[in-house]
Design a protein around this motif. Structure first.
Motif, PDB file in Angstrom:
ATOM      1  N   LEU A 173       0.834  -1.203   0.000  1.00 55.07           N
ATOM      2  CA  LEU A 173       0.000   0.000   0.000  1.00 55.07           C
ATOM      3  C   LEU A 173       0.873   1.260   0.000  1.00 55.07           C
ATOM      4  O   LEU A 173       0.459   2.314   0.455  1.00 55.07           O
ATOM      5  CB  LEU A 173      -0.928  -0.015   1.216  1.00 55.07           C
ATOM      6  CG  LEU A 173      -2.392   0.418   0.995  1.00 55.07           C
ATOM      7  CD1 LEU A 173      -3.026  -0.273  -0.204  1.00 55.07           C
ATOM      8  CD2 LEU A 173      -3.224   0.165   2.235  1.00 55.07           C
ATOM      9  N   ARG A 174       2.116   1.082  -0.488  1.00 53.47           N
ATOM     10  CA  ARG A 174       3.002   2.244  -0.578  1.00 53.47           C
ATOM     11  C   ARG A 174       3.492   2.428  -2.010  1.00 53.47           C
ATOM     12  O   ARG A 174       3.760   1.456  -2.713  1.00 53.47           O
ATOM     13  CB  ARG A 174       4.226   2.063   0.339  1.00 53.47           C
ATOM     14  CG  ARG A 174       3.920   2.171   1.818  1.00 53.47           C
ATOM     15  CD  ARG A 174       5.218   2.228   2.651  1.00 53.47           C
ATOM     16  NE  ARG A 174       6.168   1.190   2.292  1.00 53.47           N
ATOM     17  CZ  ARG A 174       6.185  -0.046   2.813  1.00 53.47           C
ATOM     18  NH1 ARG A 174       5.304  -0.378   3.725  1.00 53.47           N
ATOM     19  NH2 ARG A 174       7.084  -0.930   2.405  1.00 53.47           N
ATOM     20  N   ASP A 175       3.582   3.690  -2.410  1.00 61.13           N
ATOM     21  CA  ASP A 175       4.245   4.026  -3.674  1.00 61.13           C
ATOM     22  C   ASP A 175       5.558   4.714  -3.308  1.00 61.13           C
ATOM     23  O   ASP A 175       6.075   4.499  -2.218  1.00 61.13           O
ATOM     24  CB  ASP A 175       3.308   4.895  -4.538  1.00 61.13           C
ATOM     25  CG  ASP A 175       2.706   6.061  -3.766  1.00 61.13           C
ATOM     26  OD1 ASP A 175       3.268   6.437  -2.702  1.00 61.13           O
ATOM     27  OD2 ASP A 175       1.676   6.614  -4.194  1.00 61.13           O
ATOM     28  N   THR A 176       6.099   5.523  -4.183  1.00 61.76           N
ATOM     29  CA  THR A 176       7.300   6.312  -3.871  1.00 61.76           C
ATOM     30  C   THR A 176       7.015   7.744  -4.286  1.00 61.76           C
ATOM     31  O   THR A 176       5.982   8.022  -4.907  1.00 61.76           O
ATOM     32  CB  THR A 176       8.530   5.810  -4.662  1.00 61.76           C
ATOM     33  OG1 THR A 176       8.297   6.072  -6.059  1.00 61.76           O
ATOM     34  CG2 THR A 176       8.759   4.319  -4.439  1.00 61.76           C
ATOM     35  N   ALA A 177       7.923   8.643  -3.956  1.00 61.80           N
ATOM     36  CA  ALA A 177       7.741  10.030  -4.386  1.00 61.80           C
ATOM     37  C   ALA A 177       7.635  10.082  -5.915  1.00 61.80           C
ATOM     38  O   ALA A 177       6.743  10.729  -6.473  1.00 61.80           O
ATOM     39  CB  ALA A 177       8.887  10.891  -3.881  1.00 61.80           C
ATOM     40  N   GLN A 178       8.526   9.371  -6.574  1.00 61.58           N
ATOM     41  CA  GLN A 178       8.552   9.420  -8.037  1.00 61.58           C
ATOM     42  C   GLN A 178       7.330   8.735  -8.659  1.00 61.58           C
ATOM     43  O   GLN A 178       6.700   9.284  -9.569  1.00 61.58           O
ATOM     44  CB  GLN A 178       9.845   8.768  -8.563  1.00 61.58           C
ATOM     45  CG  GLN A 178      10.038   8.941 -10.064  1.00 61.58           C
ATOM     46  CD  GLN A 178      10.242  10.400 -10.464  1.00 61.58           C
ATOM     47  OE1 GLN A 178      10.999  11.128  -9.818  1.00 61.58           O
ATOM     48  NE2 GLN A 178       9.531  10.859 -11.504  1.00 61.58           N
TER      49      GLN A 178
END
Ligand code: GUN
Ligand code: ZN
Length: 435
Positions: A173-178
């Motif tokens: 359930l996490r993405d990244t800034a990019q």
């Protein structure tokens, strides 16, 4: 040939100004026997029924009798992925997110599940007279496609975006800034302005984003300032302490957004309960809006939104269910909760103010004033038709009413989807038939 004009008959109530800023009677118009003329999905005219019938003899007539015709309700903050976990017991915000919300949002990795819930959710809204919603999705891009596709199929103007989180959320359930930037941008370019869709840049809230992610989304917003940006602000005291420890350099919670390009006109800040004077003043200076989520604020135990202070500061305010932190899909129930919270805060909100918040107020917060939420020529033909005597309990109270406000208040306080006779979206009757 053009589809026939339609005349929708009933009682009409509309606002010519903000009933928080002027005496109610100066800014409301009531037509006891009125009509709304619909043409090409928009309101073409409103007025007395007989005059409009005479002027438009070819129009198809739909007579709702004594029922009250209002603009469709505008829900300014919700989480459609929380439809299937609404009314989950016993937790406050942070534990509630970890225990109930995140596991449910994980299921949206499956696009078929997202499509099922999106359709179910929008049908629940239409059953309750809501024609526009501003919703969070999940981190999965397909969850955004699912909601916009379901909205398109129903002709609804929906505001939504991919929820971005790159910390303090579980694996999966996490993405990244990019990737948050890239995925949000791709969805924005795909959906924003397509039909009635509006893309909202959506960092969940400061605790689940790194400063780098907030900065990336602030940059995206700077490149697309006509898009709204939705997030959460100062909902619960434990959350405030957490934000202070994660962002030790910030002056206050709002500053965590402000420092990273996430405070400007078009910003929608949900809850906004524990604000300082600086935060209220700054939100107003920047032309941002806050969203009152009354059933959620009591259900999760967050606190009392100060409507009087917020309006006194000149801030734009919308009203919202915040499903599923909120305990209802209904804007009638939400108005009732706003009334109850007003009582606890020392201000009895007038029925006109409650109805205004659920229509014009939310539309204004979304920068859609005049396009939706208004019974006036040029606005979308998004309407709700309310039976003001929909149950025995409401009917016996309604029978004693001497004024419009006495007639409508029991439905605000006790009404549910049974009070919704019909919901029109872009001129088409869309209330789902219940089996
Ligand atoms: N703060 C961050 N995420 C959420 C959410 O899903 N619901 C509510 N009520 N508050 C939040
Ligand atoms: Zn929310």
């Amino acid at each position: 040939p053009r589809p026939a004009d339609r005349l929708i008959l009933g009682q009409l109530l509309h606002f010519t100004g903000d009933p928080f800023a002027a005496p109610v009677d100066e800014v409301t118009r009531h037509e006891r026997r009125g009509a709304v003329l619909l043409r090409d999905g928009r309101i073409h005219a409103t007025g007395p029924a007989e005059a409009l019938r005479t002027a438009h003899p070819q129009a198809e007539v739909i007579d709702h009798g004594d029922a009250l015709i209002l603009p469709g309700f505008v829900d300014a903050h919700a989480h459609y992925p929380q439809t299937a976990m609404i009314a989950s017991w016993g937790k406050r915000l942070i534990d509630w997110l970890n225990t109930y919300t995140f596991p449910e949002e994980m299921r949206f990795a499956d696009p078929a599940y997202a499509a099922t819930i999106a359709g179910r959710y929008l049908d629940l809204l239409l059953a309750n007279g809501t024609t526009t919603v501003t919703s969070f999705c999940t981190i999965h891009p397909a969850s955004v496609d699912a909601l916009f596709e379901a909205a398109e199929a129903r002709g609804m103007a929906v505001v939504a975006g991919k929820t971005c989180m790159d910390r303090n959320a579980p694996d999966g359930l996490r993405d990244t800034a990019q990737s948050a930037y890239d995925d949000s941008r791709a969805l924005l370019l795909k959906w924003h302005g397509r039909g009635r869709a509006t893309y909202a840049i959506t960092p969940r809230f400061s605790p689940t984003s790194t400063p780098e992610q907030l900065e990336a989304l602030g940059a995206l917003w700077g490149e697309h300032p006509d898009c709204p940006m939705q997030t959460h602000l100062s909902e619960q005291t434990e959350e405030l302490s957490w934000v202070a420890s994660l962002y030790p350099e910030a002056r206050d919670y709002l500053d965590t957004y402000e420092q990273r390009g996430l405070l400007r006109e078009g910003g929608l800040y949900g809850h906004a309960i524990w604000l300082t004077d600086r935060e209220r003043d700054r939100l107003r200076e920047m032309g941002a809006a806050v969203v009152h989520c009354p059933t959620s604020n009591t259900f999760i135990g967050s606190g009392l939104f100060d409507m009087a202070a917020t309006k006194a500061a000149g801030l734009s305010v919308g009203l919202a269910t915040d499903t599923g932190g909120g305990s209802s899909f209904s804007m009638l129930r939400t108005m009732a909760a706003a009334y109850e919270i007003g009582q606890l805060s020392g201000t009895a909100l007038h029925p006109a103010q409650l109805l205004w918040l659920a229509t014009e107020g939310s539309a204004g917060a979304l920068r859609m004033g005049g396009a939706i939420g208004r019974l006036a020529p040029g606005a979308a033909a998004d309407l709700v038709v309310l039976d003001l005597a929909s149950t025995p309990a409401i009917a016996q109270r309604h029978a004693e009413a001497d004024t419009l406000w006495e007639a409508v208040f029991p439905t605000i306080m006790m009404g549910d989807d049974r009070a919704v006779t019909e919901t029109y979206v872009a001129g088409i009757a869309r209330k789902p038939q219940v089996a």
